[in-house]
Scaffold this motif. Structure first.
Motif, mmCIF file in Angstrom:
data_model
loop_
_atom_site.group_PDB
_atom_site.id
_atom_site.type_symbol
_atom_site.label_atom_id
_atom_site.label_comp_id
_atom_site.label_asym_id
_atom_site.label_seq_id
_atom_site.Cartn_x
_atom_site.Cartn_y
_atom_site.Cartn_z
ATOM 1 N N ASN A 175 45.227 44.442 59.968
ATOM 2 C CA ASN A 175 45.726 43.637 58.848
ATOM 3 C C ASN A 175 47.089 43.021 59.139
ATOM 4 O O ASN A 175 47.416 41.967 58.617
ATOM 5 C CB ASN A 175 45.761 44.471 57.555
ATOM 6 C CG ASN A 175 46.670 45.675 57.672
ATOM 7 O OD1 ASN A 175 47.878 45.561 57.810
ATOM 8 N ND2 ASN A 175 46.080 46.859 57.618
ATOM 9 N N SER A 176 47.887 43.656 59.999
ATOM 10 C CA SER A 176 49.209 43.112 60.328
ATOM 11 C C SER A 176 49.125 41.936 61.298
ATOM 12 O O SER A 176 50.077 41.166 61.438
ATOM 13 C CB SER A 176 50.100 44.205 60.923
ATOM 14 O OG SER A 176 49.524 44.733 62.101
ATOM 15 N N GLU A 177 47.987 41.792 61.991
ATOM 16 C CA GLU A 177 47.796 40.699 62.950
ATOM 17 C C GLU A 177 47.100 39.497 62.329
ATOM 18 O O GLU A 177 46.922 38.465 62.990
ATOM 19 C CB GLU A 177 46.965 41.194 64.134
ATOM 20 C CG GLU A 177 47.607 42.316 64.938
ATOM 21 C CD GLU A 177 46.656 42.932 65.939
ATOM 22 O OE1 GLU A 177 47.139 43.414 66.969
ATOM 23 O OE2 GLU A 177 45.421 42.940 65.675
ATOM 24 N N LEU A 178 46.750 39.597 61.081
ATOM 25 C CA LEU A 178 45.991 38.535 60.412
ATOM 26 C C LEU A 178 46.828 37.273 60.282
ATOM 27 O O LEU A 178 47.985 37.315 59.873
ATOM 28 C CB LEU A 178 45.554 39.022 59.033
ATOM 29 C CG LEU A 178 44.422 38.269 58.334
ATOM 30 C CD1 LEU A 178 43.154 38.319 59.169
ATOM 31 C CD2 LEU A 178 44.176 38.858 56.955
ATOM 32 N N SER A 179 46.251 36.140 60.654
ATOM 33 C CA SER A 179 46.955 34.861 60.543
ATOM 34 C C SER A 179 46.048 33.835 59.869
ATOM 35 O O SER A 179 44.826 34.002 59.810
ATOM 36 C CB SER A 179 47.369 34.346 61.920
ATOM 37 O OG SER A 179 46.236 33.954 62.678
ATOM 38 N N THR A 180 46.656 32.769 59.380
ATOM 39 C CA THR A 180 45.896 31.700 58.729
ATOM 40 C C THR A 180 44.871 31.101 59.683
ATOM 41 O O THR A 180 43.725 30.846 59.314
ATOM 42 C CB THR A 180 46.851 30.598 58.232
ATOM 43 O OG1 THR A 180 47.829 31.173 57.376
ATOM 44 C CG2 THR A 180 46.095 29.520 57.481
ATOM 45 N N ASN A 227 46.689 23.329 50.496
ATOM 46 C CA ASN A 227 46.220 22.766 51.762
ATOM 47 C C ASN A 227 47.360 22.408 52.709
ATOM 48 O O ASN A 227 47.230 22.534 53.935
ATOM 49 C CB ASN A 227 45.355 21.523 51.508
ATOM 50 C CG ASN A 227 44.036 21.863 50.854
ATOM 51 O OD1 ASN A 227 43.493 22.944 51.068
ATOM 52 N ND2 ASN A 227 43.514 20.970 50.032
ATOM 53 N N HIS A 228 48.481 21.969 52.157
ATOM 54 C CA HIS A 228 49.596 21.585 53.035
ATOM 55 C C HIS A 228 50.217 22.813 53.694
ATOM 56 O O HIS A 228 50.613 22.764 54.870
ATOM 57 C CB HIS A 228 50.665 20.826 52.247
ATOM 58 C CG HIS A 228 51.718 20.207 53.112
ATOM 59 N ND1 HIS A 228 51.430 19.258 54.074
ATOM 60 C CD2 HIS A 228 53.061 20.412 53.190
ATOM 61 C CE1 HIS A 228 52.544 18.901 54.699
ATOM 62 N NE2 HIS A 228 53.548 19.591 54.180
ATOM 63 N N ALA A 229 50.297 23.902 52.961
ATOM 64 C CA ALA A 229 50.820 25.144 53.546
ATOM 65 C C ALA A 229 49.900 25.620 54.669
ATOM 66 O O ALA A 229 50.372 26.070 55.727
ATOM 67 C CB ALA A 229 50.944 26.219 52.467
ATOM 68 N N ILE A 230 48.592 25.508 54.448
ATOM 69 C CA ILE A 230 47.627 25.885 55.481
ATOM 70 C C ILE A 230 47.817 25.012 56.719
ATOM 71 O O ILE A 230 47.856 25.498 57.858
ATOM 72 C CB ILE A 230 46.188 25.747 54.950
ATOM 73 C CG1 ILE A 230 45.902 26.821 53.891
ATOM 74 C CG2 ILE A 230 45.173 25.836 56.088
ATOM 75 C CD1 ILE A 230 44.554 26.684 53.232
ATOM 76 N N TYR A 231 47.971 23.706 56.496
ATOM 77 C CA TYR A 231 48.154 22.759 57.608
ATOM 78 C C TYR A 231 49.379 23.123 58.444
ATOM 79 O O TYR A 231 49.325 23.179 59.671
ATOM 80 C CB TYR A 231 48.283 21.341 57.053
ATOM 81 C CG TYR A 231 48.946 20.380 58.005
ATOM 82 C CD1 TYR A 231 48.270 19.884 59.126
ATOM 83 C CD2 TYR A 231 50.259 19.965 57.805
ATOM 84 C CE1 TYR A 231 48.888 19.018 60.008
ATOM 85 C CE2 TYR A 231 50.882 19.100 58.681
ATOM 86 C CZ TYR A 231 50.192 18.629 59.775
ATOM 87 O OH TYR A 231 50.805 17.771 60.666
ATOM 88 N N LEU A 232 50.490 23.399 57.783
ATOM 89 C CA LEU A 232 51.731 23.700 58.497
ATOM 90 C C LEU A 232 51.626 25.012 59.280
ATOM 91 O O LEU A 232 52.090 25.106 60.417
ATOM 92 C CB LEU A 232 52.900 23.770 57.521
ATOM 93 C CG LEU A 232 53.356 22.442 56.895
ATOM 94 C CD1 LEU A 232 54.436 22.696 55.854
ATOM 95 C CD2 LEU A 232 53.867 21.493 57.970
ATOM 96 N N ASP A 233 51.006 26.010 58.678
ATOM 97 C CA ASP A 233 50.903 27.306 59.344
ATOM 98 C C ASP A 233 49.979 27.235 60.565
ATOM 99 O O ASP A 233 50.273 27.811 61.615
ATOM 100 C CB ASP A 233 50.396 28.362 58.359
ATOM 101 C CG ASP A 233 50.726 29.777 58.814
ATOM 102 O OD1 ASP A 233 51.585 29.924 59.700
ATOM 103 O OD2 ASP A 233 50.148 30.731 58.278
ATOM 104 N N VAL A 234 48.871 26.521 60.426
ATOM 105 C CA VAL A 234 47.950 26.348 61.557
ATOM 106 C C VAL A 234 48.622 25.520 62.650
ATOM 107 O O VAL A 234 48.501 25.816 63.850
ATOM 108 C CB VAL A 234 46.636 25.682 61.104
ATOM 109 C CG1 VAL A 234 45.778 25.289 62.315
ATOM 110 C CG2 VAL A 234 45.843 26.620 60.200
#
Length: 209
Positions: free
Chosen positions: A179-184, A30-37
């Motif tokens: 697929n290369s444009e996919l982001s969290t 969850n923390h990795a998701i938070y930082l990426d978003v």
């Protein structure tokens, strides 16, 4: 994990695709998701906000009243922040909100987001398709066949397809990326994730490095 492949009519093709457990079935971080978003949203900010400070406001530089004898506070300039029309104290200045993240952390965040979609059964694999010409009605028919006409959905293509992209562009509830444009952020910002069969290999190749 195995997922059945559907056609654009929402029917089972009888084929199954093997999704890598290291990409689609990890324990979400969850923390990795938070930082990426947080980084994604920070990068969208223009940072062009600006307020004038006292040295930038237009106005006379004369002393507006004598120093002593008025019974009120000293005042030397109409551009003082305490007066209406004066400059702003510590106002916003143009700045860059972007920040860097480790590539491995961003990769972990995307895998976590994909795993969440798979865990919630909000991930569908559809055989590759295209349209002869851009046609929004055809794309809406695909959404209805997949039961996604009332859901916010993200279609992930294996390669750029202009006809499919243009067919979805007028729809607020659906978007198309490669697929290369996919982001969290784009994964989590949609209720359902639709992977075209040709996109699976590219996603796994990008996230298995």
């Amino acid at each position: 994990m195995e997922v059945k492949v559907l056609d654009i009519n929402g029917k089972d093709t009888g084929r199954k695709v093997q999704l890598s457990d290291s990409v689609f079935a990890i324990e979400p971080n969850n923390h990795a998701i938070y930082l990426d978003v947080k980084q994604y949203l920070a990068n969208q900010r223009q940072g062009t906000h600006k307020a004038k400070e006292r040295n930038e406001v237009a106005g006379s530089t004369r002393k507006i009243k004598k120093q002593k004898g008025t019974g009120t506070a000293r005042a030397g300039s109409v551009k003082s922040p305490v007066f209406v029309g004066g400059g702003r104290i510590f106002g916003p200045r143009p700045r860059n909100y972007s920040f860097k993240l480790n590539k491995n952390l961003k990769r972990l965040a995307r895998k976590s987001a994909l795993s969440l979609k798979a865990k919630e059964n909000n991930l569908v694999v559809v055989e590759d398709f295209t349209f002869d010409a851009p046609n929004t009605k055809n794309f809406i028919n695909v959404l209805k066949a997949l039961g996604l006409d009332n859901k916010k959905s993200l279609f992930v293509l294996g390669a750029a397809n202009n006809n499919v992209y243009l067919s979805s562009r007028n729809l607020k509830s659906s978007s198309v990326v490669t697929n290369s444009e996919l982001s969290t952020y784009t994964i989590l910002n949609n209720n359902s994730l639709v992977l075209l069969e040709g996109a699976v290999e590219g996603i796994e190749a990008n996230l298995s490095k």
